[in-house]
Write a protein that holds these residues in place. Structure first.
Motif, short mmCIF file in Angstrom:
data_model
loop_
_atom_site.label_atom_id
_atom_site.label_comp_id
_atom_site.label_asym_id
_atom_site.label_seq_id
_atom_site.Cartn_x
_atom_site.Cartn_y
_atom_site.Cartn_z
N CYS A 35 -7.16 6.91 0.83
CA CYS A 35 -7.21 6.72 -0.61
C CYS A 35 -8.29 7.58 -1.25
CB CYS A 35 -7.45 5.26 -0.95
SG CYS A 35 -6.04 4.18 -0.63
N LEU A 74 -9.78 -2.61 -0.55
CA LEU A 74 -8.85 -1.69 0.09
C LEU A 74 -9.59 -0.56 0.79
CD1 LEU A 74 -5.86 -0.97 0.55
CD2 LEU A 74 -5.94 0.35 -1.57
N ALA A 109 -7.76 0.82 -7.56
CA ALA A 109 -7.45 -0.14 -6.50
C ALA A 109 -8.59 -1.12 -6.30
CB ALA A 109 -7.15 0.59 -5.19
N GLY A 118 -4.54 -5.89 6.29
CA GLY A 118 -3.96 -4.58 6.00
C GLY A 118 -3.53 -3.83 7.24
N VAL A 166 -6.17 3.60 5.88
CA VAL A 166 -5.61 3.57 4.52
C VAL A 166 -6.73 3.76 3.48
CG1 VAL A 166 -4.41 2.16 2.81
CG2 VAL A 166 -3.66 2.14 5.20
N TRP A 172 0.82 -1.21 0.00
CA TRP A 172 0.00 0.00 0.00
C TRP A 172 0.86 1.26 0.00
CZ3 TRP A 172 0.83 3.31 4.04
CH2 TRP A 172 1.40 2.78 5.22
#
Length: 254
Positions: free
Chosen positions: A110, A100, A96, A199, A106, A80
């Motif tokens: 994004c 995600l 992506a 993640g 995160v 990432w």
């Protein structure tokens, strides 16, 4: 005792970096929203993502010349971290995987850079996703796609999935493809996001890591996708150029 001390140091480092991320975020978000209110192109997502890269320890080397607009970057994918590092240099938006979006912090970060989340198993919705990508390219000027479709360990390139390049079939007039190779040098194996690691675990491992690392971005010579007969040929050409860039020696850090 040594392991306990190391754990405490990792925790201090993790929370210190997290606090720094929150601080630059609290500065960038209001400024970004104000720019958007005035209908001005906002520089703040790029500034924030570039700052995020430095906070997590990335020290960038750049070879080649990235195009500024009307470009689709095709890059190999390790983590990432690729997103803030590439965005800090190019200001690119990204394509992506939809999951995600659900990664704590995160995923939300994004969205600030207008990441396009796509479901690659949604065959019925592929036409809408292509239209969305074309519209985003018209607005943001640069889009990055990771055609491997997943992250690797850096020991070699994974196969490029031509299906991920549907936006280039047919190619958009005036839009070039620029392959990009990213690697983290001796820290690549340590930093790569491999397998089924959640993640949040990977983010914690990166933020708790000691020291800095060199992130090399090699921008290969761009090419016109209209010179190649279809997505498979475009993917093969980009992969060949990225593989060839792996033998280049990086310049000194600046």
């Amino acid at each position: 005792m040594a392991s306990v001390s190391a754990g405490r140091i990792d925790a201090v480092r993790f929370y210190s970096r997290l606090a720094a991320i929150i601080a630059v975020l609290l500065l960038a978000v209001p400024l970004h929203l104000f720019w958007r209110l005035l209908r001005l192109p906002s520089p703040w997502p790029r500034w924030f993502l570039g700052s995020l890269g430095r906070i997590i320890g990335a020290r960038r080397r750049v070879t080649g010349t990235p195009l500024r607009r009307d470009v689709i970057f095709l890059a190999n994918h390790l983590s990432w971290m690729d997103i803030p590092i590439i965005a800090g240099v190019t200001g690119s938006a990204f394509v992506a995987k939809a999951d995600l979006r659900d990664v704590p912090l995160v995923g939300w970060l994004c969205t600030l850079n207008r990441t396009l989340f796509v479901r690659r198993d949604d065959r019925l919705g592929i036409a809408g996703q292509i239209d969305q990508l074309r519209a985003a390219l018209a607005e943001t000027w640069a889009i990055t796609i990771f055609p491997e479709g997943t992250t690797g360990d850096g020991s070699g390139l994974l196969p490029f999935k031509a299906a991920l390049l549907a936006v280039l079939d047919p190619p958009l007039p005036g839009v070039l493809v620029q392959p990009v190779r990213i690697d983290y040098g001796v820290a690549t194996r340590e930093l790569a996001w491999i397998g089924d690691e959640p993640g949040q675990h990977h983010a914690r491992r990166v933020l708790g890591r000691a020291g800095t690392f060199t992130a090399t971005l090699h921008f290969c010579h761009p090419f016109d996708p209209r010179d190649f007969p279809g997505r498979k040929a475009i993917a093969a050409e980009a992969r060949a150029r990225i593989a060839a860039a792996g033998s280049d020696r990086p310049p000194p850090l600046v």
